[in-house]
Motif scaffolding. Sequence first.
Motif, PDB file in Angstrom:
ATOM      1  N   ARG A  56      85.103  48.265   4.219  1.00  0.00           N
ATOM      2  CA  ARG A  56      86.015  49.294   3.874  1.00  0.00           C
ATOM      3  C   ARG A  56      87.517  48.857   4.454  1.00  0.00           C
ATOM      4  O   ARG A  56      87.639  49.633   5.624  1.00  0.00           O
ATOM      5  N   LEU A  57      88.173  47.962   3.975  1.00  0.00           N
ATOM      6  CA  LEU A  57      89.507  47.671   4.586  1.00  0.00           C
ATOM      7  C   LEU A  57      90.164  47.019   3.627  1.00  0.00           C
ATOM      8  O   LEU A  57      89.787  46.200   2.639  1.00  0.00           O
ATOM      9  N   PHE A  58      91.498  47.470   3.459  1.00  0.00           N
ATOM     10  CA  PHE A  58      92.357  46.581   2.562  1.00  0.00           C
ATOM     11  C   PHE A  58      93.831  46.648   3.384  1.00  0.00           C
ATOM     12  O   PHE A  58      94.163  47.253   4.144  1.00  0.00           O
ATOM     13  N   ILE A  59      94.455  45.631   2.773  1.00  0.00           N
ATOM     14  CA  ILE A  59      95.981  45.439   3.385  1.00  0.00           C
ATOM     15  C   ILE A  59      96.922  45.615   2.178  1.00  0.00           C
ATOM     16  O   ILE A  59      96.787  45.614   0.941  1.00  0.00           O
ATOM     17  N   ALA A  60      98.338  45.944   2.521  1.00  0.00           N
ATOM     18  CA  ALA A  60      99.247  46.089   1.502  1.00  0.00           C
ATOM     19  C   ALA A  60     100.555  45.540   2.166  1.00  0.00           C
ATOM     20  O   ALA A  60     100.983  45.629   3.399  1.00  0.00           O
ATOM     21  N   ASN A  61     101.431  45.195   1.252  1.00  0.00           N
ATOM     22  CA  ASN A  61     102.714  44.863   1.577  1.00  0.00           C
ATOM     23  C   ASN A  61     103.362  45.084   0.453  1.00  0.00           C
ATOM     24  O   ASN A  61     103.873  44.206  -0.296  1.00  0.00           O
ATOM     25  N   PRO A  62     103.899  46.288   0.019  1.00  0.00           N
ATOM     26  CA  PRO A  62     104.488  46.787  -1.107  1.00  0.00           C
ATOM     27  C   PRO A  62     105.978  45.987  -1.214  1.00  0.00           C
ATOM     28  O   PRO A  62     106.364  46.028  -2.496  1.00  0.00           O
ATOM     29  N   THR A  63     106.474  45.299  -0.209  1.00  0.00           N
ATOM     30  CA  THR A  63     107.791  44.804  -0.365  1.00  0.00           C
ATOM     31  C   THR A  63     107.612  43.519  -1.180  1.00  0.00           C
ATOM     32  O   THR A  63     108.666  43.087  -1.795  1.00  0.00           O
ATOM     33  N   GLY A  64     106.355  42.912  -1.054  1.00  0.00           N
ATOM     34  CA  GLY A  64     106.220  41.593  -1.792  1.00  0.00           C
ATOM     35  C   GLY A  64     106.904  40.718  -0.925  1.00  0.00           C
ATOM     36  O   GLY A  64     106.709  39.150  -1.491  1.00  0.00           O
ATOM     37  N   GLU A  65     107.562  40.717   0.231  1.00  0.00           N
ATOM     38  CA  GLU A  65     108.152  39.585   0.828  1.00  0.00           C
ATOM     39  C   GLU A  65     107.303  39.492   2.363  1.00  0.00           C
ATOM     40  O   GLU A  65     106.569  40.457   2.869  1.00  0.00           O
ATOM     41  N   PRO A  66     107.006  38.221   2.665  1.00  0.00           N
ATOM     42  CA  PRO A  66     106.015  37.973   3.652  1.00  0.00           C
ATOM     43  C   PRO A  66     106.773  38.176   5.093  1.00  0.00           C
ATOM     44  O   PRO A  66     106.520  37.344   5.724  1.00  0.00           O
ATOM     45  N   TYR A  67     107.066  39.615   5.314  1.00  0.00           N
ATOM     46  CA  TYR A  67     107.447  39.841   6.752  1.00  0.00           C
ATOM     47  C   TYR A  67     106.731  40.703   7.411  1.00  0.00           C
ATOM     48  O   TYR A  67     106.028  41.905   6.516  1.00  0.00           O
ATOM     49  N   ALA A  68     106.550  41.045   8.543  1.00  0.00           N
ATOM     50  CA  ALA A  68     105.501  41.784   9.102  1.00  0.00           C
ATOM     51  C   ALA A  68     106.042  43.214   8.965  1.00  0.00           C
ATOM     52  O   ALA A  68     105.037  44.160   8.952  1.00  0.00           O
TER      53      ALA A  68
END
Length: 174
Positions: A56-68
């Motif tokens: 039960r783990l997910f990741i997201a980066n709603p910016t769509g840009e590969p920055y931390a």
Amino acid sequence: MALKLILYPDPILKRRAAPVATIDDEVRGRVREMFEILYREKGVGLAAPQVGWSVRLFIANPTGEPYAEGERVYINPRILAAEGEIREEEGCLSIPEVRGIVGRSRKVVVSAQDLGGVAFKEEAEDLKSRVIQHELDHLDGILFISRLSSLDRLRVNKELKQLERRYSAKPASV
Ligand code: CO
């Protein structure tokens, strides 16, 4: 072992994932690999079962840009509250070429643990809210195609059948 993107209709995508018991360096290493896959595939969210890891783990980066700065990790997440409704087009990295309109809550309050094991609570709206609900569904073995209207489902049936044929033609992995 390197993680790789799992495609529909692999049965792991239909399984309910198990809670993450310990958040250690192995978990952190795998999460880093998941972000690499997310960026390579140009997605905004990725759930552990999509890389063959049924937790039960997910990741997201709603910016769509590969920055931390935009990176979020949700471990053992739960939705505490939901309100409103949005209907927008969705896709899924595990179901390439398939898109359709899905109704989601416009706003959610989610609780989870971060990579340091610290519990947090977050309010999310619109795209971010939708990503959270889509990814949390993955942890329960639910794919967005099961939330399509019957008309949309018919419309994507050909693409799904194609993915099913491609999957059954593939030799079993060892
Ligand atoms: Co997905």
